[in-house]
Enzyme design. Structure first.
Site, short mmCIF file in Angstrom:
data_model
loop_
_atom_site.label_atom_id
_atom_site.label_comp_id
_atom_site.label_asym_id
_atom_site.label_seq_id
_atom_site.Cartn_x
_atom_site.Cartn_y
_atom_site.Cartn_z
N TYR A 142 0.83 -1.21 0.00
CA TYR A 142 0.00 0.00 0.00
C TYR A 142 0.86 1.26 0.00
O TYR A 142 0.47 2.27 -0.55
CB TYR A 142 -0.90 0.04 1.24
CG TYR A 142 -2.23 -0.63 1.10
CD1 TYR A 142 -2.33 -1.99 0.79
CD2 TYR A 142 -3.41 0.09 1.28
CE1 TYR A 142 -3.56 -2.60 0.68
CE2 TYR A 142 -4.65 -0.52 1.17
CZ TYR A 142 -4.72 -1.86 0.87
OH TYR A 142 -5.94 -2.48 0.76
N LYS A 189 2.67 -15.36 2.47
CA LYS A 189 2.93 -16.08 1.22
C LYS A 189 4.44 -16.36 1.20
O LYS A 189 5.18 -15.93 0.31
CB LYS A 189 2.47 -15.23 0.02
CG LYS A 189 2.48 -15.93 -1.32
CD LYS A 189 1.36 -16.95 -1.48
CE LYS A 189 1.53 -17.69 -2.81
NZ LYS A 189 0.61 -18.83 -2.95
N ASP A 221 -3.42 -18.08 0.19
CA ASP A 221 -4.41 -18.77 -0.67
C ASP A 221 -5.10 -19.88 0.12
O ASP A 221 -6.33 -20.03 0.08
CB ASP A 221 -3.76 -19.29 -1.96
CG ASP A 221 -2.45 -20.04 -1.73
OD1 ASP A 221 -1.92 -20.01 -0.61
OD2 ASP A 221 -1.95 -20.66 -2.70
N ASP A 245 -6.54 -6.86 4.09
CA ASP A 245 -7.68 -6.21 3.44
C ASP A 245 -8.59 -7.27 2.83
O ASP A 245 -9.81 -7.25 3.01
CB ASP A 245 -7.15 -5.27 2.34
CG ASP A 245 -8.27 -4.53 1.64
OD1 ASP A 245 -9.20 -4.08 2.32
OD2 ASP A 245 -8.21 -4.43 0.39
N ASP A 249 -12.44 -8.85 4.49
CA ASP A 249 -13.74 -8.79 3.77
C ASP A 249 -14.32 -10.20 3.67
O ASP A 249 -15.51 -10.41 3.88
CB ASP A 249 -13.57 -8.23 2.34
CG ASP A 249 -13.88 -6.74 2.26
OD1 ASP A 249 -13.63 -6.05 3.27
OD2 ASP A 249 -14.35 -6.28 1.20
C1 IPM Z 1 -10.50 -0.99 4.01
C2 IPM Z 1 -10.69 -0.38 2.65
C3 IPM Z 1 -9.51 0.52 2.33
C4 IPM Z 1 -8.26 -0.34 2.30
C5 IPM Z 1 -9.66 1.33 1.03
C6 IPM Z 1 -10.90 2.20 1.04
C7 IPM Z 1 -8.45 2.16 0.72
O1 IPM Z 1 -10.88 -1.36 1.69
O2 IPM Z 1 -10.36 -0.24 4.98
O3 IPM Z 1 -10.50 -2.23 4.09
O4 IPM Z 1 -7.96 -0.96 1.30
O5 IPM Z 1 -7.58 -0.39 3.32
MG MG Z 2 -11.06 -3.32 2.49
#
Ligand code: IPM
Ligand code: MG
Length: 371
Positions: A142, A189, A221, A245, A249
């Site tokens: 990042y 990884k 993975d 990240d 999710d």
């Molecule tokens: C998160 C989001 C952010 C990230 C984006 C909006 C930059 O997806 O906080 O998970 O990737 O960190």
């Molecule tokens: Mg995110």
């Protein structure tokens, strides 16, 4: 207690969900006799429009002086669909995380019985799921050097980590494991990436300081697959920025809705609280988004201030709302409540110290605004 909170609603549904979280903060003030001073600022697309940049230095300075930052969501489709744009809403969030040195991002995934049936997983695979992702937030790909060749036909993003960057978050993750079920999984990884091998070495070295903690190592993975097949095996999941990240999710939908996943981002002197979901632009302004992830992020804020009773009062109120089916359309299609109604009723429950037998008149009045 007096605290200064800097509120950055951001884009899309950000302002709506943050308004509900603000109702909750005010209800806690009343119920527990605190005085939280709230100040609003701009971040993301709204800041680009007003100030020409996704976050101003002034906003960063205010954030640094605050006891906590409450953030909504960032991002708008006009920026997403044009990869040539140079100034982007997300840069505001990344700059803020970096400037405040918020290197540890904590994303707890808790199961709610009521939501089991809307989880994409079978009920039997959800038994015992209770995990937390510790995501490194200020390093890795990042923040590494980004390059685009002069002819714009090749590009690169550098992923780099130092031992120090790994050690400081790993320490927090190990400490969390000790408080929880004594299990830590490093997701990396290491069969391919040098940075991942460094993560493994540092975590292996550190493991001897925490002999009670069982440590295992999974390639990302495989971890993604395991998260779906057997999520109950995880307790504390430690990982770098990009993997965190993605994995967070993925793990959030186990609970049934990404709209339930809160987060805290902690550094040595600053802290920020935000839901894990995005700005959901399709729903912006419609009063239908789920405010619970933001409200639960506020609960994490009170935990951070060591105001545990207050944090519990918020979680109790959210559990109550779930049980009473006071939930938004991501959770039920059976007369969903509006975002603002969920916020009102959760705040009401807190203010009344939980003494709310669903008063039919109150509900009718509140629900009237739904239809
Ligand atoms: C998160 C989001 C952010 C990230 C984006 C909006 C930059 O997806 O906080 O998970 O990737 O960190
Ligand atoms: Mg995110």
């Amino acid at each position: 207690m007096e605290k200064k909170i800097y509120v950055l609603p951001g884009d899309g549904i950000g302002p709506e969900i943050v308004s509900q979280a603000v109702k909750v903060i005010k209800a806690i003030d009343i119920a527990f006799d605190h005085k939280f001073e709230l100040k609003n600022g701009l971040i993301g697309a709204s800041s680009i429009r007003d100030n020409g940049e996704p976050i101003t230095q002034e906003a960063i300075d205010v954030a640094k002086l605050a006891d906590g930052v409450l953030l909504g969501a960032i991002g708008e489709p006009e920026f997403d669909n044009d990869p040539t744009i140079k100034v982007r809403p997300e840069q505001g969030l990344l700059k803020l995380r970096k400037s405040l040195n918020l290197y540890t991002n904590i994303r707890p995934v808790s199961m709610y019985d009521i939501l089991k049936d809307i989880s994409p997983l079978k009920n039997e695979n959800l038994k015992g799921v209770d995990l937390v992702v510790y995501r490194e937030l200020t390093g890795g790909i990042y923040f590494g050097e980004k390059k685009l060749s002069a002819d714009e036909n090749s590009a690169s993003d550098l992923c780099s980590y130092s031992k120090e960057e790994i050690t400081r978050i790993a320490k927090m993750a190990f400490e969390a494991a000790v408080q929880r079920s004594n299990k830590l999984t490093l997701v990396d990884k290491a069969n391919v990436l040098e940075t991942s091998r460094l993560w493994r070495r540092v975590v292996q070295e550190m493991a001897s300081e925490f002999p009670g903690v069982e440590v295992d190592y999974l390639y990302v993975d495989n971890a993604a697959m395991q998260m779906v097949v057997n999520p109950a095996q995880f307790d504390v999941v430690l990982t770098e920025n990009m993997f965190g990240d993605i994995i967070s999710d993925l793990s959030s939908v186990l609970t049934g809705s990404l709209g339930m996943l809160p987060s805290a981002s902690i550094g040595d002197s600053c802290a920020m609280f935000e839901p894990c979901h995005g700005s959901y632009p399709q729903a912006a302004g419609k009063d239908v988004a789920n405010p619970m992830a933001t409200i639960l992020s506020v609960a994490m804020m009170y935990d951070h201030f060591k105001l545990f009773k207050e944090a519990k009062a918020i979680r109790d109120a959210v559990n109550w709302a779930l049980k009473e089916n006071i939930v938004t359309e991501d959770i039920t299609s059976d007369s969903p409540s509006r975002c603002s109604v969920v916020g009102d009723l959760i705040a009401h429950y807190i203010e009344e110290g939980g003494n709310v037998s669903l008063n039919k008149d109150y509900m009718k009045e509140a629900m009237n605004t739904v239809i």
